[in-house]
Design a protein around this motif. Structure first.
Motif, short mmCIF file in Angstrom:
data_model
loop_
_atom_site.label_atom_id
_atom_site.label_comp_id
_atom_site.label_asym_id
_atom_site.label_seq_id
_atom_site.Cartn_x
_atom_site.Cartn_y
_atom_site.Cartn_z
N MET A 1 6.30 26.25 84.18
CA MET A 1 6.65 26.81 83.02
C MET A 1 6.11 28.26 83.08
O MET A 1 4.98 28.58 82.79
CB MET A 1 6.36 26.33 81.92
N TYR A 10 13.99 23.81 69.47
CA TYR A 10 13.52 22.61 70.43
C TYR A 10 14.78 22.17 71.12
O TYR A 10 14.65 21.50 72.36
CB TYR A 10 12.87 21.66 69.71
N ARG A 196 10.63 8.59 78.72
CA ARG A 196 9.09 8.69 78.25
C ARG A 196 8.55 7.31 78.21
O ARG A 196 7.34 7.08 78.85
CB ARG A 196 9.01 9.39 76.93
N LYS A 199 7.84 6.39 81.74
CA LYS A 199 6.93 7.09 82.51
C LYS A 199 5.54 6.59 82.08
O LYS A 199 4.72 6.48 82.75
CB LYS A 199 7.04 8.53 82.20
N ARG A 202 4.82 3.71 83.59
CA ARG A 202 4.32 3.80 85.00
C ARG A 202 2.67 4.30 85.05
O ARG A 202 1.88 3.87 85.81
CB ARG A 202 5.20 4.79 85.46
N ASP A 203 2.51 5.25 83.97
CA ASP A 203 1.29 5.64 84.16
C ASP A 203 0.17 4.92 83.54
O ASP A 203 -0.99 4.96 83.92
CB ASP A 203 1.31 7.10 83.30
N ASN A 204 0.60 4.22 82.35
CA ASN A 204 -0.59 3.11 81.91
C ASN A 204 -0.09 2.14 80.95
O ASN A 204 0.28 2.36 79.78
CB ASN A 204 -1.50 4.33 81.11
N ALA A 207 -2.05 1.49 77.52
CA ALA A 207 -1.76 2.36 76.54
C ALA A 207 -0.34 2.37 75.82
O ALA A 207 0.13 2.56 74.74
CB ALA A 207 -1.95 3.67 77.07
N VAL A 211 1.21 2.07 72.05
CA VAL A 211 1.72 2.70 71.18
C VAL A 211 3.09 2.33 70.89
O VAL A 211 4.15 2.89 70.34
CB VAL A 211 2.09 4.22 72.08
N PHE B 116 -8.94 6.79 72.16
CA PHE B 116 -9.58 5.68 73.04
C PHE B 116 -10.87 6.44 73.80
O PHE B 116 -11.11 7.24 73.91
CB PHE B 116 -8.61 5.26 74.17
N SER B 119 -9.84 7.46 78.48
CA SER B 119 -8.68 8.11 77.97
C SER B 119 -7.46 6.89 78.32
O SER B 119 -7.30 6.40 79.37
CB SER B 119 -8.53 9.20 78.98
N GLU B 120 -6.88 6.69 77.40
CA GLU B 120 -5.72 5.94 77.74
C GLU B 120 -4.27 6.82 77.46
O GLU B 120 -3.17 6.50 76.88
CB GLU B 120 -5.66 4.84 76.75
N LEU B 121 -4.59 7.97 78.05
CA LEU B 121 -3.28 9.02 77.87
C LEU B 121 -2.37 8.61 79.25
O LEU B 121 -2.87 7.83 80.00
CB LEU B 121 -3.85 10.28 78.23
N PHE B 122 -1.15 9.43 79.33
CA PHE B 122 -0.32 9.00 80.36
C PHE B 122 -0.49 10.24 81.22
O PHE B 122 -0.03 11.30 80.78
CB PHE B 122 1.20 8.86 79.65
N MET B 123 -1.22 9.94 82.22
CA MET B 123 -1.83 11.12 82.99
C MET B 123 -0.68 11.82 84.01
O MET B 123 -0.94 13.02 84.34
CB MET B 123 -2.65 10.58 84.21
N GLY B 124 0.55 11.27 84.07
CA GLY B 124 1.54 12.08 84.88
C GLY B 124 2.50 12.75 84.04
O GLY B 124 3.41 13.21 84.39
N MET B 125 2.34 12.60 82.59
CA MET B 125 3.23 13.12 81.81
C MET B 125 2.66 14.59 81.36
O MET B 125 1.30 14.63 81.25
CB MET B 125 3.58 12.23 80.62
N GLU B 129 5.04 15.41 76.25
CA GLU B 129 5.61 13.96 76.32
C GLU B 129 4.53 13.09 75.94
O GLU B 129 5.05 11.97 75.25
CB GLU B 129 5.80 13.85 77.63
N MET B 132 4.77 12.89 72.03
CA MET B 132 5.82 12.44 71.70
C MET B 132 5.93 10.84 71.60
O MET B 132 6.57 10.02 71.10
CB MET B 132 7.06 13.13 72.12
N THR B 133 5.22 10.60 72.90
CA THR B 133 5.09 9.05 73.15
C THR B 133 4.61 8.25 71.92
O THR B 133 4.81 7.04 71.66
CB THR B 133 4.56 8.58 74.29
N HIS B 136 7.03 6.68 69.33
CA HIS B 136 7.93 5.69 69.74
C HIS B 136 7.97 4.48 68.71
O HIS B 136 9.37 4.05 68.77
CB HIS B 136 6.99 4.96 71.29
N ARG B 161 10.09 16.16 68.45
CA ARG B 161 9.63 17.29 68.75
C ARG B 161 8.80 18.26 67.86
O ARG B 161 7.86 18.79 68.18
CB ARG B 161 10.63 18.11 69.60
N TYR B 178 3.02 22.21 78.53
CA TYR B 178 3.87 21.72 79.62
C TYR B 178 2.88 21.37 80.65
O TYR B 178 3.39 20.98 81.81
CB TYR B 178 4.79 22.79 80.24
N ARG B 196 -1.92 12.90 69.66
CA ARG B 196 -1.05 11.74 69.69
C ARG B 196 -1.17 10.72 68.60
O ARG B 196 -0.20 10.52 68.10
CB ARG B 196 -1.18 10.90 71.08
#
Ligand code: ATP
Ligand code: MG
Lengths: 345, 284
Positions: A1, A10, A196, A199, A202-204, A207, A211, B116, B119-125, B129, B132-133, B136, B161, B178, B196
């Motif tokens: 970006m 948005y 999301r 993903k 996929r990532d975790n 966690a 959520v 946490f 880290s219990e984040l979503f590393m590939g996002m 994102e 926003m997760t 959920h 968002r 991003y 989050r």
């Protein structure tokens, strides 16, 4: 970006078309796609149709594997489920093959759901092994359906209003329409909360559960949606082929599809899949057809017949290790480099 | 929460009340409401009592510290409160309602959020994102409506968002919007984790060792962020921390755990001089 680019809202930021280049791309892409039959004839039009068929299948696998991180070596078998659904419905019940395509999607989606069951407990290699077993079982079942020969679909079931959709221009536009709809749907799934959730799984997955993502349901959905895409692709393939046989849906095809997703760009459902299919299907087929006579001429027939899988295997390994984000990331880096050129930072 | 009650001098790690403590406490007495209460929580792992008969409460408007040596059972207690572990015995109440059986995401919906230790984040996002997760649990719409991107979905995504952008403002994460979270430094990741949690509009946030692994500068940033959120949003915080300095500086009250039990509880100055605490921290 790039820094300094801000969207007004948005909504604009979430839109599929965000930059002038996107609109330009859409314009050029639509003109090319709509006029392709004018300059692509015979073999090349077939190539375009096959490109779309495998693109649909790859997008499905990209949802299962790229978004949700669930390895599946049975994607070709799911395509097979779609193809056999169309073939059998047309042959045995006289159902119109074109109208049977959505049913092919649903049948493969159901099968995809069943394939998702092991993923509730298994991960990674073990899940891959489970899907491998499924691939073999399904291959075996397909080989029982028509042991000796192909199931050929009656020509008249490939017609609507007197137009024959089994080849050429009508099939091209039918495939194009289906491709556009399914690609849009995939892009929508990817950009919203469902994407999301996938993903996140996929990532975790721990966690993700915390959520409030229903991990089991998300995995099931990823396989089911992936199956639907595979089924529709298989249904189109049945329409395109003179006959349906299990050889079209072997483990090697599953691995090819895996390669398309991993090499193109896992998680980038539209553009990544497109790149992967372009390189591994369209690019490869043409390379093969020009290289093979050469190799055979030099007495290297064995290399000619195995080269594909040696190269494919190597490519998959190289990409997993060196560029897990696939070709799309390579392109992005090149773009970034050109944007900043001649300043290399 | 009413007006600003804190001033802080981050350089010297001193955080003082503008109002004298007595006044603050009196005021709190008046508006006191217990948000979270645990009763005789017992958690066992193969015979080890990770949490042993722990009863604590968290009041609205306080910053509560939970400290204790490694393996004291702090994280396990948090996992029980957030619904990730089911206690063998005991109950968890939220605003007087028994939530012991409630799954984690519904507790989030009630107003209990957490961060946490690992880290219990979503590393590939990317950052957006990830935040926003966190929303959920409030998601609307089914698969088909997402594939079709219906107006309802569009509206929900915009709402989510907006929430995300709000905490991005609050925690100053603009430049990372991003960025893929896995590529960010630990300090920023901790802020994303907090973001989050905050996007969920919680009434109480449990933070599990937010300062661990951070540089001094990153710690200062995070403390500043926490205090700012505490002041402006009136969110109750529970900090599980190893860093005694941070806890004694910003917490109203501290609970000390050791070997699964609460061994001391009180104001920071009382607690740090408590003989059992001194023993656990220095003698252990
Ligand atoms: N999932 C688990 N399985 C087995 N044992 C566990 C598990 N979680 C915690 N324990 C054990 O329970 C005890 C308490 O662990 P816990 O993580 O709650 O402590 P802690 O106070 O958070 O420690 P730290 O300061 O190291 O984070 C430890 O002995 C730990 O080994
Ligand atoms: Mg811990």
């Amino acid at each position: 970006m790039p820094a300094g680019v801000f969207k007004e809202t948005y909504r604009a930021d979430m839109a599929h078309l965000r930059y002038p280049i996107h609109y330009a791309g859409l314009l050029i892409g639509s003109v090319l796609a709509l006029t392709a039959p004018l300059y692509l004839k015979g073999y090349y039009l077939d190539q375009a149709i096959l490109f779309m068929i495998f693109l649909i299948a790859a997008v499905g696998l990209n949802i299962t594997l790229g978004l949700a991180g669930l390895v599946s070596l049975a994607h070709a078998a799911l395509m097979g489920a779609g193809a056999y659904t169309v073939a059998l419905l047309a042959l045995k019940a006289g159902v119109n093959a074109i109208l049977a395509i959505p049913l092919a999607g649903l049948a493969a989606a159901g099968l995809g759901f069943i394939l998702s069951l092991p993923s509730f407990k298994l991960k990674g290699y073990y899940l891959a092994m489970a899907s491998l077993a499924a691939q073999f079982i399904l291959e075996y079942i397909y080989s029982l359906i028509a042991p000796e020969q192909y199931i050929s679909i009656p020509f008249e079931t490939k017609e609507i209003a007197g137009i024959f959709f089994g080849e050429g221009i009508p099939l091209y536009y039918l495939a194009l329409a289906i491709t556009i709809v399914l690609l849009l749907a995939a892009a929508n799934i990817a950009r919203g909360s469902l994407g999301r959730a996938m993903k996140a799984v996929r990532d975790n997955d721990v966690a993700a559960e915390i959520v409030g993502i229903n991990v089991t349901m998300t995995k099931a959905l990823a396989f089911t949606i992936g199956g639907f895409y595979a089924g529709v692709a298989g249904g189109l393939y049945a329409l395109y082929s003179a006959g349906v046989g299990w050889e079209g849906f072997t483990l090697l095809v599953s691995i090819e599809l895996l390669g398309m997703v991993l090499i193109g760009g896992p998680g980038r459902v539209v553009w990544g899949s497109m790149l992967g299919v372009l390189v591994l299907k369209t690019g490869w087929t043409n390379l093969e057809s020009s290289l093979n006579p050469l190799l055979t001429g030099m007495g290297l027939d064995i290399i000619a017949s195995t080269a594909k899988y040696i190269v494919l295997g190597t490519l998959i390994a190289v990409f997993i290790i060196l560029e897990p984000e696939g070709l799309i990331a390579v392109l992005r880096r090149i773009k970034e480099y050109l944007r900043l050129w001649p300043y290399s930072y | 929460m009413g007006g600003t009650r804190l001033s802080y001098d981050i350089e010297s790690w001193k955080v003082d009340r503008v109002w004298d403590k007595g006044d603050l406490y009196r005021k709190k007495e008046y508006e006191r409401e217990t948000l979270v209460r645990t009763e005789h929580i017992l958690v066992e792992f193969g015979g080890i009592r990770a949490v042993d008969d722990v009863s604590i409460k968290v009041d609205r408007g306080e910053i509560l510290g939970i400290i204790g040596p490694n393996g004291a059972g702090k994280t396990s207690l948090l996992n029980v409160i957030s619904g990730f572990y089911k206690p063998k015995h005991g109950k968890v109440y939220y605003k007087g309602v028994d939530i012991t059986r409630l799954p984690p995401h519904l507790r989030v919906k009630l107003g209990i959020s957490r961060t946490f230790q690992h880290s219990e984040l979503f590393m590939g996002m990317n950052v957006i994102e990830n935040i926003m997760t966190g929303l959920h649990p409030w998601r609307k719409g089914n698969t088909l409506s997402y594939a079709l991107w219906t107006p309802g979905v569009m509206k929900w995504e915009e709402w989510a968002r907006e929430k995300a952008e709000h905490v991005i403002d609050l925690l100053d994460l603009h430049e990372y919007r991003y960025h893929i979270v896995g590529s960010l430094p630990p300090g920023v990741q901790k802020r994303v984790d907090l973001a989050r949690a905050l996007a969920q509009d919680p009434e109480v946030v449990f933070m599990d060792e937010p300062m661990a692994g951070l540089t001094r500068e990153e710690k200062e940033d995070l403390v500043r962020a926490i205090i700012e959120v505490y002041e402006t949003r009136g969110i109750t915080f529970v900090l599980v921390e190893h860093d005694l300095e941070v806890v004694t500086d910003i917490c109203d009250r501290i609970i000390v755990m050791d070997f699964g039990k609460v061994i001391a509880e009180g104001r920071p100055d009382e607690v740090v001089n408590h003989p059992l605490v001194v023993k656990a921290y220095l003698g252990g």
